[in-house]
Write an enzyme that holds these catalytic residues in place. Sequence first.
Site, PDB file in Angstrom:
ATOM      1  N   GLU A 233       0.792  -1.237   0.000  1.00 28.69           N
ATOM      2  CA  GLU A 233       0.000   0.000   0.000  1.00 28.69           C
ATOM      3  C   GLU A 233       0.825   1.289   0.000  1.00 28.69           C
ATOM      4  O   GLU A 233       0.505   2.233   0.718  1.00 28.69           O
ATOM      5  CB  GLU A 233      -0.960   0.005   1.193  1.00 28.69           C
ATOM      6  CG  GLU A 233      -1.875  -1.208   1.224  1.00 28.69           C
ATOM      7  CD  GLU A 233      -2.847  -1.211   2.407  1.00 28.69           C
ATOM      8  OE1 GLU A 233      -2.736  -0.345   3.282  1.00 28.69           O
ATOM      9  OE2 GLU A 233      -3.731  -2.087   2.440  1.00 28.69           O
TER      10      GLU A 233
ATOM     11  N   GLU B  24      -6.080 -10.976  -1.078  1.00 28.00           N
ATOM     12  CA  GLU B  24      -6.892 -10.753   0.137  1.00 28.00           C
ATOM     13  C   GLU B  24      -8.377 -10.716  -0.216  1.00 28.00           C
ATOM     14  O   GLU B  24      -9.109  -9.813   0.192  1.00 28.00           O
ATOM     15  CB  GLU B  24      -6.481  -9.435   0.822  1.00 28.00           C
ATOM     16  CG  GLU B  24      -4.992  -9.346   1.117  1.00 28.00           C
ATOM     17  CD  GLU B  24      -4.585  -8.078   1.869  1.00 28.00           C
ATOM     18  OE1 GLU B  24      -5.459  -7.373   2.413  1.00 28.00           O
ATOM     19  OE2 GLU B  24      -3.381  -7.797   1.901  1.00 28.00           O
TER      20      GLU B  24
END
Length: 363
Positions: free
Chosen positions: A161, A268
Amino acid sequence: MKNNMYRLALASVLFTGAVGLSSSQRPPAEKGLKDYYQAYFPIGVAVSPQALKNPAEVALILRQFNSLTPENDMKMGPIHPEENRYNWGPADAIVDFAQAHQLRVRGHNLCWHEQTPRWLFKNADGSPVSKELLLRRLHDHIDTVVKRYKGKIYAWDVVNEAVADDSTQLLRNSDWYKICGEDFIAEAFRYAHAADPQAVLFYNDYNTERPGKRERIYQLLKKLKQAKVPIDAVGLQGHWSLVEPTEKDLRATIERFASLGLKVQITELDVSVYPWEKDRRARRPGESDAYTPEMQQKQTAQYKLFFKVFRDEVKYLTGVTFWNISDHYTWLDSYPVAGRKNHPLLFDENFKPKPAYYEVVNF
Ligand code: XIL
C-alpha cells in the site's frame, strides 16, 4: 471429552451425513476449492494461530485450501515489537502448521505504513530517525524475518500500500515516505531478494482496479522494473463488493500489470455486502445488519464472475487467497469501526458453503 468434541466437529465438517460410519465405510473426503483449482493456481486463506486451534476451522482449512497467509502475525508491529526483540511465537505456529500439512505460505508483509512498531521511526530521545538509520532498520528487519523462514515461505508481500489514494500524488505520504522519499520501496525489494533469492517478491495494494489508482501503481511498478529492482509480481488485494470491480476493469488490471512481465495474485479476496467505505463504516440509525436474499444473489454473481475471469487469466494469475476463513469471523466486521456484521466469504457463520461456493467450483 475434548477429544470427542474434536472428532465430532471434524467428522461433521469432513463427512457430512456420514457420522457414525466406520472408517472403511466412509466415502472419500469431498473435494475442496484447492482440488477444483488444482490445474489453475493455489487457493489460500488468511489465518490467525487461534483459528489453527479450532477443530471446525482446521477441518475447513485442510479441506478447502492449500496456502496460508498470516493475517497479522508477520506484520512489523506484531513480529518486531521492540528494536532488539522479535515475537516469533504466533508466526512460527502458522508456519509449523503449514509445514505439518504441506501447505504453502505467503509472507505478509515486510514494509507497510500500518501496524508498525512504536520504536521504528524514532530515536531514543523521541526525535525522528534519519533516512540512513531507517533504511538500516528496514534492512535488519527484512533480513532477519526473511532468513528465518527461508525455504518455508515461497512468496512475500514486500511493500504494501505505498501508492496514494489521492490522485494528485503518486506515493502515500507515510512516515516511510516522509523520511526516506521513494527509495524505501526499491531497497525493501533488494533486501528481501538478498535474504532469500528464491522467494517470489510482491508489491501489494487495494483498489487496484480503479483506473486512477491502477495507473499510479503501474507507474511505480514500471519504474521499479526499469531500475532492475527484483520484483516478481503484484498482489491485487481484492477487497471488493457487490458493485465493484467491473469485469472490464478487473481484466484490464491483470493484463496491464502482466504487460510489465509481472505475475499477478489475488491476495486478500472478500466481497463485502456493503459499498467501499474506507472513511465511513459505523452503522447508521435504522440500518440493519440483515444479509438479504438480494445481497446474497448479487454476491453469488460477483464470485462467479470473478472466478471466471481468474480462470481466463491463468496465464498471469498464480494464486488466489481469501481474507479470512468464513463469515463466522471477518476483519470487515470491525473495519474501520466495529458494529456492523459483514458476510463477505464463501462459507457462512456455521462454516457451511454458501451458494457462491457452488458457482465458484462449478465450471
Ligand atoms: C487487516 C487484518 O485483517 C485485521 O485483523 C487488522 O486489524 C488490520 O489489518 N490490507 C492488508 C491487510 O494488507 O494486512 C489488512 O489486514 C487488511 C487490508
